[in-house]
Write a protein that holds these residues in place. Sequence first.
Motif, short mmCIF file in Angstrom:
data_model
loop_
_atom_site.label_atom_id
_atom_site.label_comp_id
_atom_site.label_asym_id
_atom_site.label_seq_id
_atom_site.Cartn_x
_atom_site.Cartn_y
_atom_site.Cartn_z
N UNK A 267 61.98 70.96 29.22
CA UNK A 267 61.31 69.66 29.19
C UNK A 267 62.20 68.57 28.62
N UNK A 268 62.89 68.87 27.52
CA UNK A 268 63.71 67.83 26.86
C UNK A 268 64.90 67.42 27.73
N UNK A 269 65.56 68.38 28.38
CA UNK A 269 66.72 68.03 29.20
C UNK A 269 66.30 67.31 30.47
N UNK A 270 65.13 67.66 31.02
CA UNK A 270 64.62 66.96 32.19
C UNK A 270 64.30 65.50 31.86
N UNK A 271 63.67 65.30 30.72
CA UNK A 271 63.32 63.94 30.30
C UNK A 271 64.57 63.11 30.06
N UNK A 272 65.58 63.73 29.45
CA UNK A 272 66.84 63.04 29.18
C UNK A 272 67.52 62.64 30.49
N UNK B 77 55.66 55.32 37.04
CA UNK B 77 55.23 56.41 37.92
C UNK B 77 54.35 57.39 37.16
N UNK B 78 53.48 58.04 37.89
CA UNK B 78 52.49 58.95 37.30
C UNK B 78 53.11 60.27 36.88
N UNK B 79 54.01 60.78 37.69
CA UNK B 79 54.67 62.05 37.39
C UNK B 79 55.98 62.14 38.16
N UNK B 80 56.76 63.18 37.87
CA UNK B 80 58.04 63.35 38.54
C UNK B 80 58.36 64.84 38.70
N UNK C 27 61.88 73.92 43.37
CA UNK C 27 61.52 73.07 42.24
C UNK C 27 62.12 73.62 40.95
N UNK C 28 62.76 72.74 40.18
CA UNK C 28 63.31 73.16 38.90
C UNK C 28 62.64 72.48 37.71
N UNK C 29 61.78 71.48 37.98
CA UNK C 29 60.96 70.91 36.91
C UNK C 29 59.85 70.07 37.52
N UNK C 30 58.67 70.14 36.90
CA UNK C 30 57.53 69.33 37.30
C UNK C 30 56.86 68.83 36.03
N UNK C 31 56.72 67.52 35.91
CA UNK C 31 56.12 66.96 34.70
C UNK C 31 54.61 67.21 34.63
N UNK C 32 54.01 67.68 35.73
CA UNK C 32 52.59 68.01 35.75
C UNK C 32 52.40 69.37 35.08
N UNK C 33 52.02 69.38 33.83
CA UNK C 33 51.91 70.62 33.06
C UNK C 33 50.76 71.52 33.54
N UNK C 34 49.83 70.95 34.31
CA UNK C 34 48.71 71.75 34.81
C UNK C 34 49.10 72.58 36.03
N UNK C 35 50.26 72.31 36.60
CA UNK C 35 50.71 73.04 37.78
C UNK C 35 51.30 74.38 37.36
N UNK C 36 50.71 75.48 37.84
CA UNK C 36 51.20 76.81 37.47
C UNK C 36 52.60 77.07 38.01
N UNK D 178 59.63 60.85 42.47
CA UNK D 178 58.69 60.10 41.65
C UNK D 178 57.39 59.90 42.42
N UNK D 179 56.27 60.05 41.71
CA UNK D 179 54.96 60.00 42.35
C UNK D 179 54.08 58.96 41.66
#
Length: 277
Positions: free
Chosen positions: A139-144, A160-163, A234-243, A274-275
Amino acid sequence: MLLNAVNQNQPTIAAEINYIKPNIQATFDLSTSKKSADTLTEQVDKRVVEITDARLLAKTATLKEDGFGLVANKYHMADYFDDAMVSTELYPQIIKHLMSLTNASKGVVFDHTIRSVEDKLHRAEKRSPIHTVHNDYVASSAQHRLHIELEKQGLKASDYHRYQFINTWIPLVDVVLDSPLAFADMRSVTSEQSHLLQVAYPDRVGEIEGFSYNPNNRWFYFSRMTSKEQLNFKVFDSDKSNAVNRTPHSAFLLPSVAENVQSRVSIELRTILLFNK
């Protein structure tokens, strides 16, 4: 639902996958010009696992539902080894394709890497296929990385809502018979398997995710992938509800393959989607 329904042809192979040993501290060194190692750490945990040929799945694996998917490569490219040409000609085609596939509002390709089993390419960056179970971001490296790349484009993440971070993998050989990619179904992976690993670059130290062994992991690959195909994963999704918010993956050696097969060469492109919703 886990990917589990296959046709009755020979659906799986038994092959060795390198997990990492739990509770280790390791740094993957990409800080020099010499060819990178093909494992993230010397402390790998070799396991023989069953890997299903995803071509034989009764239900096609897709990027949206399963975190990875195989599609046709319809790009127009004269030279994948010309970095300037890749940036100006291939990047826009990748963005158009992924935005259409995901309904993203915006896309940015920010990097690409040529990987080669052998050290014959005349390139400053020499990367091997990685034979260790990993994911490219935490999470931290994706955000960076998100803020660095969006700032270059004059964009703001807050708009944007998510990425998502998506990798696109294209073989640069006729048929992949050496070091194909295997993907773990994220729905079969536990949080206890996840371990932080450092990566040393020439100008910084990053963080990626390594995975220790779990016998319940379900593995997939696409047999005899060609240069007319590509894998999106996919290597990262900011939507934490996505399994299926990321896809552990690793190159692996196919069993019972002749020693003189053409060595794998491939290009890997990295995109931020970006979504708005």
